[in-house]
Motif scaffolding. Sequence first.
Motif, PDB file in Angstrom:
ATOM      1  N   LYS A   1      30.898  39.121  55.928  1.00  0.00           N
ATOM      2  CA  LYS A   1      30.710  38.266  54.744  1.00  0.00           C
ATOM      3  C   LYS A   1      32.092  38.034  54.145  1.00  0.00           C
ATOM      4  CE  LYS A   1      28.411  38.003  50.300  1.00  0.00           C
ATOM      5  NZ  LYS A   1      27.631  38.711  49.298  1.00  0.00           N
ATOM      6  N   ILE A   2      32.464  36.761  53.990  1.00  0.00           N
ATOM      7  CA  ILE A   2      33.763  36.415  53.415  1.00  0.00           C
ATOM      8  C   ILE A   2      33.562  36.012  51.964  1.00  0.00           C
ATOM      9  CG2 ILE A   2      35.721  34.834  53.502  1.00  0.00           C
ATOM     10  CD1 ILE A   2      35.340  34.721  56.530  1.00  0.00           C
ATOM     11  N   GLU A   3      34.291  36.659  51.073  1.00  0.00           N
ATOM     12  CA  GLU A   3      34.249  36.373  49.639  1.00  0.00           C
ATOM     13  C   GLU A   3      35.582  35.768  49.224  1.00  0.00           C
ATOM     14  OE1 GLU A   3      31.939  36.807  47.287  1.00  0.00           O
ATOM     15  OE2 GLU A   3      30.427  37.897  48.426  1.00  0.00           O
ATOM     16  N   THR A   4      35.539  34.624  48.571  1.00  0.00           N
ATOM     17  CA  THR A   4      36.764  34.027  48.029  1.00  0.00           C
ATOM     18  C   THR A   4      36.725  34.210  46.521  1.00  0.00           C
ATOM     19  OG1 THR A   4      35.695  31.879  48.035  1.00  0.00           O
ATOM     20  CG2 THR A   4      37.141  32.367  49.878  1.00  0.00           C
ATOM     21  N   SER A   5      37.108  35.388  46.104  1.00  0.00           N
ATOM     22  CA  SER A   5      37.136  35.711  44.683  1.00  0.00           C
ATOM     23  C   SER A   5      38.223  36.748  44.448  1.00  0.00           C
ATOM     24  CB  SER A   5      35.772  36.221  44.209  1.00  0.00           C
ATOM     25  OG  SER A   5      35.466  37.442  44.829  1.00  0.00           O
ATOM     26  N   ASP A   6      38.404  37.103  43.216  1.00  0.00           N
ATOM     27  CA  ASP A   6      39.363  38.125  42.851  1.00  0.00           C
ATOM     28  C   ASP A   6      38.780  39.488  43.231  1.00  0.00           C
ATOM     29  OD1 ASP A   6      41.703  39.161  41.312  1.00  0.00           O
ATOM     30  OD2 ASP A   6      40.077  40.003  40.093  1.00  0.00           O
ATOM     31  N   ALA A   7      39.508  40.256  43.997  1.00  0.00           N
ATOM     32  CA  ALA A   7      39.008  41.543  44.489  1.00  0.00           C
ATOM     33  C   ALA A   7      38.712  42.518  43.352  1.00  0.00           C
ATOM     34  CB  ALA A   7      40.018  42.158  45.457  1.00  0.00           C
ATOM     35  N   PHE A   8      39.533  42.544  42.332  1.00  0.00           N
ATOM     36  CA  PHE A   8      39.310  43.448  41.194  1.00  0.00           C
ATOM     37  C   PHE A   8      37.978  43.107  40.533  1.00  0.00           C
ATOM     38  CE2 PHE A   8      42.125  45.911  38.002  1.00  0.00           C
ATOM     39  CZ  PHE A   8      41.055  46.696  37.613  1.00  0.00           C
ATOM     40  N   ARG A   9      37.740  41.842  40.303  1.00  0.00           N
ATOM     41  CA  ARG A   9      36.491  41.398  39.680  1.00  0.00           C
ATOM     42  C   ARG A   9      35.292  41.687  40.595  1.00  0.00           C
ATOM     43  NH1 ARG A   9      37.961  36.323  38.043  1.00  0.00           N
ATOM     44  NH2 ARG A   9      38.844  37.301  36.231  1.00  0.00           N
ATOM     45  N   LEU A  10      35.456  41.449  41.892  1.00  0.00           N
ATOM     46  CA  LEU A  10      34.379  41.708  42.830  1.00  0.00           C
ATOM     47  C   LEU A  10      33.994  43.184  42.814  1.00  0.00           C
ATOM     48  CD1 LEU A  10      33.451  40.269  46.078  1.00  0.00           C
ATOM     49  CD2 LEU A  10      34.050  42.671  46.201  1.00  0.00           C
ATOM     50  N   ILE A  11      34.977  44.056  42.843  1.00  0.00           N
ATOM     51  CA  ILE A  11      34.698  45.492  42.836  1.00  0.00           C
ATOM     52  C   ILE A  11      33.999  45.894  41.540  1.00  0.00           C
ATOM     53  CG2 ILE A  11      35.817  47.759  42.685  1.00  0.00           C
ATOM     54  CD1 ILE A  11      37.688  46.801  44.889  1.00  0.00           C
ATOM     55  N   ARG A  12      34.434  45.347  40.444  1.00  0.00           N
ATOM     56  CA  ARG A  12      33.791  45.664  39.156  1.00  0.00           C
ATOM     57  C   ARG A  12      32.333  45.219  39.116  1.00  0.00           C
ATOM     58  NH1 ARG A  12      38.154  44.281  34.697  1.00  0.00           N
ATOM     59  NH2 ARG A  12      38.939  46.392  34.481  1.00  0.00           N
ATOM     60  N   ASN A  13      32.037  44.055  39.703  1.00  0.00           N
ATOM     61  CA  ASN A  13      30.730  43.430  39.515  1.00  0.00           C
ATOM     62  C   ASN A  13      29.734  43.624  40.651  1.00  0.00           C
ATOM     63  OD1 ASN A  13      31.576  42.439  37.009  1.00  0.00           O
ATOM     64  ND2 ASN A  13      32.476  40.639  37.960  1.00  0.00           N
ATOM     65  N   THR A  14      30.171  44.027  41.816  1.00  0.00           N
ATOM     66  CA  THR A  14      29.234  44.145  42.919  1.00  0.00           C
ATOM     67  C   THR A  14      28.337  45.371  42.749  1.00  0.00           C
ATOM     68  OG1 THR A  14      28.958  44.196  45.312  1.00  0.00           O
ATOM     69  CG2 THR A  14      30.795  45.469  44.433  1.00  0.00           C
ATOM     70  N   PRO A  15      27.066  45.235  43.080  1.00  0.00           N
ATOM     71  CA  PRO A  15      26.183  46.407  43.046  1.00  0.00           C
ATOM     72  C   PRO A  15      26.327  47.262  44.305  1.00  0.00           C
ATOM     73  CG  PRO A  15      24.935  44.454  43.640  1.00  0.00           C
ATOM     74  CD  PRO A  15      26.343  43.998  43.361  1.00  0.00           C
TER      75      PRO A  15
END
Length: 169
Positions: A109-123
């Motif tokens: 799965k490829i995510e094009t987002s800010d990694a810091f934000r992704l880590i904070r928000n992913t369940p």
Amino acid sequence: KQLLRGVRVTNTQDTPYGNITEGLYGGELSLYYDHRLLAYRNDETEREEDIHYTMLQSNTPENVLMISGDISSRLPEIMKYPVKKVVFVDRDPALTSMISPDDYHGKLKIETSDAFRLIRNTPDSFDVIMLLLPPPSTLFLNRYYTTEFFREVKKKLGENGIFMCSPGS
């Protein structure tokens, strides 16, 4: 050409996130992001160190998060393990569209987002998290080497999870 001495630039493009440059160095095609080498052929030593050193430390490397780096080179190495899901995150969609790894049976799965934000928000939680960013040399990169970021990473690691980064000297 002034920033990449010795590299014959074949293509360059500026995006809202950074500069992507392709060029020939010593006759080999290389990919640079913000004037730093990102990908090149025959990178066996780097990819094996990045992947195997990290993955071998995990008893169950099923869910993997890879932050930045050359996914097309590293993914085949990751797939040598019993991986169920690999999440690759890089904020620049122009860069991720250039990297075209094979379809790994829906495991990537490829995510094009800010990694810091992704880590904070992913369940999701991960067995292995690999941070393949350059050392902290800018304000943007520095935030990935802070106590706050490491705390967020720790929250997303499963039991006995492994986090790998190379902050440099």
